[in-house]
Design a protein around this motif. Structure first.
Motif, PDB file in Angstrom:
ATOM      1  N   GLU A 178       0.725  -1.174  -0.452  1.00 11.82           N
ATOM      2  CA  GLU A 178       0.537  -0.139   0.425  1.00 11.82           C
ATOM      3  C   GLU A 178       0.786   1.468  -0.042  1.00 11.82           C
ATOM      4  O   GLU A 178       0.633   2.314  -0.543  1.00 11.82           O
ATOM      5  CB  GLU A 178      -0.814   0.109   1.241  1.00 11.82           C
ATOM      6  CG  GLU A 178      -0.445   0.240   2.562  1.00 11.82           C
ATOM      7  CD  GLU A 178       0.498  -0.765   2.725  1.00 11.82           C
ATOM      8  OE1 GLU A 178       0.565  -2.094   2.352  1.00 11.82           O
ATOM      9  OE2 GLU A 178       1.636  -0.328   4.006  1.00 11.82           O
TER      10      GLU A 178
ATOM     11  N   LEU B  29       3.545   1.936  -1.736  1.00  6.97           N
ATOM     12  CA  LEU B  29       4.230   2.120  -3.119  1.00  6.97           C
ATOM     13  C   LEU B  29       3.444   3.329  -4.564  1.00  6.97           C
ATOM     14  O   LEU B  29       2.542   2.997  -3.943  1.00  6.97           O
ATOM     15  CB  LEU B  29       4.682  -0.087  -3.786  1.00  6.97           C
ATOM     16  CG  LEU B  29       4.814  -0.348  -3.236  1.00  6.97           C
ATOM     17  CD1 LEU B  29       5.551  -2.057  -3.850  1.00  6.97           C
ATOM     18  CD2 LEU B  29       6.454  -0.048  -2.760  1.00  6.97           C
ATOM     19  N   ARG B  30       3.918   3.444  -5.471  1.00  4.76           N
ATOM     20  CA  ARG B  30       4.071   3.936  -6.600  1.00  4.76           C
ATOM     21  C   ARG B  30       3.881   3.655  -7.579  1.00  4.76           C
ATOM     22  O   ARG B  30       5.093   2.856  -7.716  1.00  4.76           O
ATOM     23  CB  ARG B  30       3.632   5.917  -6.209  1.00  4.76           C
ATOM     24  CG  ARG B  30       5.587   5.879  -5.648  1.00  4.76           C
ATOM     25  CD  ARG B  30       5.707   7.164  -6.525  1.00  4.76           C
ATOM     26  NE  ARG B  30       5.863   6.872  -8.438  1.00  4.76           N
ATOM     27  CZ  ARG B  30       6.028   8.094  -9.409  1.00  4.76           C
ATOM     28  NH1 ARG B  30       5.697   8.525  -8.685  1.00  4.76           N
ATOM     29  NH2 ARG B  30       6.000   7.045 -10.444  1.00  4.76           N
TER      30      ARG B  30
ATOM     31  N   SER C 141       6.025   5.970  -2.294  1.00  3.81           N
ATOM     32  CA  SER C 141       5.908   6.724  -2.710  1.00  3.81           C
ATOM     33  C   SER C 141       5.997   8.276  -2.172  1.00  3.81           C
ATOM     34  O   SER C 141       6.316   7.881  -0.734  1.00  3.81           O
ATOM     35  CB  SER C 141       4.231   7.066  -2.591  1.00  3.81           C
ATOM     36  OG  SER C 141       3.661   6.903  -1.243  1.00  3.81           O
TER      37      SER C 141
ATOM     38  N   PRO D  77       3.730  10.615  -0.480  1.00  2.00           N
ATOM     39  CA  PRO D  77       3.382  10.899   0.832  1.00  2.00           C
ATOM     40  C   PRO D  77       4.377   9.739   1.674  1.00  2.00           C
ATOM     41  O   PRO D  77       3.881  10.579   3.133  1.00  2.00           O
ATOM     42  CB  PRO D  77       2.435  10.700   0.043  1.00  2.00           C
ATOM     43  CG  PRO D  77       2.238  11.318  -1.057  1.00  2.00           C
ATOM     44  CD  PRO D  77       3.864  10.704  -1.681  1.00  2.00           C
TER      45      PRO D  77
ATOM     46  N   MET E  33       7.102  11.354   3.085  1.00  4.15           N
ATOM     47  CA  MET E  33       6.540  13.307   3.962  1.00  4.15           C
ATOM     48  C   MET E  33       5.593  12.565   4.989  1.00  4.15           C
ATOM     49  O   MET E  33       6.292  13.648   6.047  1.00  4.15           O
ATOM     50  CB  MET E  33       5.707  13.076   3.416  1.00  4.15           C
ATOM     51  CG  MET E  33       6.399  14.368   1.009  1.00  4.15           C
ATOM     52  SD  MET E  33       5.414  15.366   0.742  1.00  4.15           S
ATOM     53  CE  MET E  33       5.422  14.296  -0.823  1.00  4.15           C
ATOM     54  N   ALA E  34       5.301  11.538   5.568  1.00  2.00           N
ATOM     55  CA  ALA E  34       4.922  11.254   6.324  1.00  2.00           C
ATOM     56  C   ALA E  34       5.981  10.269   7.659  1.00  2.00           C
ATOM     57  O   ALA E  34       5.740  11.203   8.527  1.00  2.00           O
ATOM     58  CB  ALA E  34       3.603  10.089   6.151  1.00  2.00           C
TER      59      ALA E  34
ATOM     60  N   ASP F 271       6.740  13.377   8.827  1.00  2.00           N
ATOM     61  CA  ASP F 271       6.540  14.513   9.053  1.00  2.00           C
ATOM     62  C   ASP F 271       6.203  14.387  11.098  1.00  2.00           C
ATOM     63  O   ASP F 271       6.504  14.683  12.046  1.00  2.00           O
ATOM     64  CB  ASP F 271       5.209  14.806   8.783  1.00  2.00           C
ATOM     65  CG  ASP F 271       4.090  15.888   9.693  1.00  2.00           C
ATOM     66  OD1 ASP F 271       2.731  15.286   9.886  1.00  2.00           O
ATOM     67  OD2 ASP F 271       4.510  16.420   9.559  1.00  2.00           O
TER      68      ASP F 271
ATOM     69  N   ILE G 229      10.422  18.545   1.058  1.00  2.00           N
ATOM     70  CA  ILE G 229      11.184  17.733   0.786  1.00  2.00           C
ATOM     71  C   ILE G 229      11.695  17.574  -0.603  1.00  2.00           C
ATOM     72  O   ILE G 229      11.133  18.723  -1.716  1.00  2.00           O
ATOM     73  CB  ILE G 229      10.326  16.600   1.189  1.00  2.00           C
ATOM     74  CG1 ILE G 229      10.841  15.210   0.582  1.00  2.00           C
ATOM     75  CG2 ILE G 229       9.280  16.549   0.167  1.00  2.00           C
ATOM     76  CD1 ILE G 229      10.167  14.302   1.269  1.00  2.00           C
TER      77      ILE G 229
ATOM     78  N   PHE H 261      13.709  14.717  -2.806  1.00  2.00           N
ATOM     79  CA  PHE H 261      13.876  13.640  -2.953  1.00  2.00           C
ATOM     80  C   PHE H 261      14.995  13.094  -3.537  1.00  2.00           C
ATOM     81  O   PHE H 261      15.099  13.147  -4.954  1.00  2.00           O
ATOM     82  CB  PHE H 261      12.806  12.772  -4.144  1.00  2.00           C
ATOM     83  CG  PHE H 261      11.781  12.520  -3.295  1.00  2.00           C
ATOM     84  CD1 PHE H 261      10.661  14.397  -3.216  1.00  2.00           C
ATOM     85  CD2 PHE H 261      11.332  12.043  -2.249  1.00  2.00           C
ATOM     86  CE1 PHE H 261       9.115  14.340  -2.891  1.00  2.00           C
ATOM     87  CE2 PHE H 261      10.027  12.351  -1.455  1.00  2.00           C
ATOM     88  CZ  PHE H 261       9.060  13.060  -2.088  1.00  2.00           C
TER      89      PHE H 261
END
Lengths: 137, 137, 137, 137
Positions: free
Chosen positions: D41, D43-44, D50, D52, D55-56, D59, D83, D85
């Motif tokens: 869940e 992945l992208r 991914s 986000p 970023m999560a 954070d 951010i 990458f």
């Protein structure tokens, strides 16, 4: 291109970028240090060093760090830069910018810069910036 | 404080921030436009306007937009600024910075600035910046 | 590649990026709008929508806006993203992300996203992000 | 408030922020390390973790670092986050986020986070973020 030494970088900056008041103080393993002299023209309301002077110091430190790594490529250009202002710099002290690179890619280089009032330990600002470098064919 | 008009802002900038070469061109509903003259001292290797000149123009536009909104508070200071360089500015054109505020809070104000080479339609850079304003007691 | 329409983009997102809860609502001239449903799993302490949910909504909106412009290129990847949180989103409202591109280059695309709690006029957050796209040989 | 220890922080995160999959691994002098488990869940397109998710992780690491410094204040909220990458994370490895604070002010706290694929030495991403903390009256 081979990695240039301190003298080569200082010469390059003086001839290719005469507009900058910045001086390269050190190019050591992984870290570049640049000094931006501070005078009355560098101040802003409140008697502190202006944000753009800090941004200029960081931008030159990034540029020099990249040239030190990839060679004397004058056409490396900033694509993105982010600055956080942490503490109020003193009006009477030069700004020192210390840069190390986070990633050297084929087309993009990302570096981090800590900015100090000369002689003070706690950074006055922190920058992360990205430069695009021309692709070697 | 009441909202100052264009003449008050121009006078304020000239007296409180004489170091800046920026001129306030317009303060209209929601948008502030500032002009940063460009001369040989504004350039960088590659014959284009240097990043710090663009950052300075954006920072002044933000400052003026904030003063136009909250009143002539000289101690408003930048806390964070992010710039994306989009297109290469022409060496011979002044830089215009257009700012509108995204949020005016009690302690923080966030604004967005588009930067242009005078006369050109496509922005050369885009900035989002945050200023801290002293708390009124 | 040709520019895909709304149905093609929705199909692409559902098949190539099944992990995202985001739905593409509109792809109009210059603007893409994406909806990120909000449920209890989207919240953080204080009963508001968490930052990462806002960042995810913005990132998907950017991705879709780029695909809408350059074609269905799954390997476009975010290189940099900056978010300013402006206002507290309501816990019970979906997040809408509206993106328009600032610059479409050969290797980098920069876009801006405004984020809203569905039904509210003032943005809750503002994002500027950069994607790298593979070079077409 | 006094500085909480690792067990207090883990308990606080589990009860106040049950939505996050992150686990606090270490709270040592100046550095907080948080692990974000990675599954399908996360992945992208392209088979990588991914943006986000990264970023999560950052954070939450910032949030924990701030709580570790100022005490268990649940209403600390992110105001700004940037951010970069740097490298493609591996699909099968958890994400580790290491945070140290750059400045702890009265109303704003700024921190820096390096993100890694567990077991790998080179960071996959780098974050600088700002949190606003309620003023103690």
């Amino acid at each position: 291109m081979s990695k240039p030494d301190l003298a080569s970088l200082q010469h390059f900056l003086a001839t290719e970028f005469p507009q900058t008041p910045c001086l390269i103080e050190a190019v050591t393993e992984g870290v570049v240090r640049v000094r931006h002299p501070v005078g009355p023209e560098s101040l802003r309301p409140g008697g502190t060093v202006s944000g753009p002077v800090l941004m200029a110091a960081a931008d030159v430190a990034l540029y020099v760090a990249i040239l030190a790594e990839i060679g004397l490529e004058p056409l490396a250009v900033t694509t993105q830069l982010s600055i956080n202002f942490l503490r109020k710099p003193a009006a009477g002290k030069d700004i020192l910018a210390e840069c190390h690179l986070l990633k050297t890619g084929r087309t993009l280089v990302v570096g981090e810069v800590s900015l100090f009032s000369a002689g003070d330990a706690a950074p006055v600002a922190h920058v992360v910036g990205t430069y695009a470098v021309p692709i070697k064919t």
